[in-house]
Design a protein around this motif. Sequence first.
Motif, mmCIF file in Angstrom:
data_model
loop_
_atom_site.group_PDB
_atom_site.id
_atom_site.type_symbol
_atom_site.label_atom_id
_atom_site.label_comp_id
_atom_site.label_asym_id
_atom_site.label_seq_id
_atom_site.Cartn_x
_atom_site.Cartn_y
_atom_site.Cartn_z
ATOM 1 N N LYS A 60 39.152 38.856 31.736
ATOM 2 C CA LYS A 60 37.667 39.218 31.290
ATOM 3 C C LYS A 60 37.834 39.073 29.724
ATOM 4 O O LYS A 60 36.547 39.069 29.107
ATOM 5 C CB LYS A 60 37.305 40.765 31.665
ATOM 6 C CG LYS A 60 38.202 41.711 31.080
ATOM 7 C CD LYS A 60 38.049 43.207 31.210
ATOM 8 C CE LYS A 60 38.623 44.389 30.674
ATOM 9 N NZ LYS A 60 38.203 45.575 31.139
ATOM 10 N N GLU A 61 38.765 38.866 29.227
ATOM 11 C CA GLU A 61 39.019 38.670 27.491
ATOM 12 C C GLU A 61 38.683 37.177 27.204
ATOM 13 O O GLU A 61 38.087 37.105 26.201
ATOM 14 C CB GLU A 61 40.349 39.326 27.066
ATOM 15 C CG GLU A 61 40.562 40.686 27.074
ATOM 16 C CD GLU A 61 39.227 41.567 26.703
ATOM 17 O OE1 GLU A 61 38.574 41.281 25.485
ATOM 18 O OE2 GLU A 61 38.949 42.448 27.059
ATOM 19 N N ALA A 112 34.793 35.497 38.122
ATOM 20 C CA ALA A 112 34.398 36.071 36.752
ATOM 21 C C ALA A 112 32.838 36.090 36.533
ATOM 22 O O ALA A 112 32.634 36.342 35.256
ATOM 23 C CB ALA A 112 34.954 34.938 35.851
ATOM 24 N N THR A 115 31.771 39.182 34.633
ATOM 25 C CA THR A 115 32.212 39.264 33.227
ATOM 26 C C THR A 115 31.212 38.351 32.284
ATOM 27 O O THR A 115 30.810 38.821 31.072
ATOM 28 C CB THR A 115 33.514 39.182 33.179
ATOM 29 O OG1 THR A 115 34.181 40.061 34.080
ATOM 30 C CG2 THR A 115 33.969 39.292 31.721
ATOM 31 N N GLY A 119 28.779 39.517 29.250
ATOM 32 C CA GLY A 119 29.393 39.273 28.033
ATOM 33 C C GLY A 119 28.589 38.705 26.960
ATOM 34 O O GLY A 119 27.329 38.741 27.242
#
Length: 277
Positions: A60-61, A112, A115, A119
């Motif tokens: 997620k980063e 993903a 996220t 984001g």
Amino acid sequence: MTVCEIGFSNEFVLRGILAIAALHLAGLRPRRKDFYISRGIMHHELGLRRATSLLPYMDKENCTPLCIFAALAGIFAMARPRTQEDFLLVNDKGLANWMVLMRGMSSIIGSAEPTLFSGPLGLMFQNGHRRFQLRSLEPSMDSSVHGEEVKLLQQRILSSCVDPRLIEAYIGALTELHMSLNVLYTYAETYEASDAFIWVFRTPEAYFVLLKNQDPGALCIFAFFCVLLHQLGAHWWAKGWSTHLMDQIYRLLDDEHRCWVQWPIKQIGGMRILEAL
């Protein structure tokens, strides 16, 4: 948050931005063209190396930065100086490096999505998802001109195919191509680069093996993809690619298969465009 701000926290994204900026400057400042091109290639290769190493560990980063770099890598691949033999998507070793990255991203991006959507660039990714959904509006081979042309190409390829193991690759590529053309001709005024490159993500990898091997059927399908690229010609980084690729395809095909690609040739300007190269 902007892409540049993300770049300040992720060196490979910043290098992707600098690589494209360098190529743009190479076109604006021809006296220092070689200098800017060399700097652009350096930044791109360093960024690509780092992004590729992170791909198996996407979380997620780093998922948003990796998606951004994949898009930047695609633009760089089109913006960099091309050789006469440059085939954009494949080379003599297989998939081009940027294609490996982009297809690797597409294979895991589904997990993903939450996220990405929540984001810092969520609105951009949500818009991309909406563009993707446009492809499902007309999934069948319809009575439009482009639909009839894709259907005719499919009939020709399948009727001449001597290896049944190749049929799935052909049909997969043609089905995705038809959906991409639907988006192009239905939403031409709002057409985006992502609308063209979704075909690259969605087409079976077996097709690109055929393209690398210069299979006539695969080359004819690729000629139809040039119609999608042609619509991006207003972008400085995409200019000339549709005619460059079509010229190579036409040279590689025999007389019979050249007849199969007359429609896409007309869509990008006709034979006079190829003859002028």
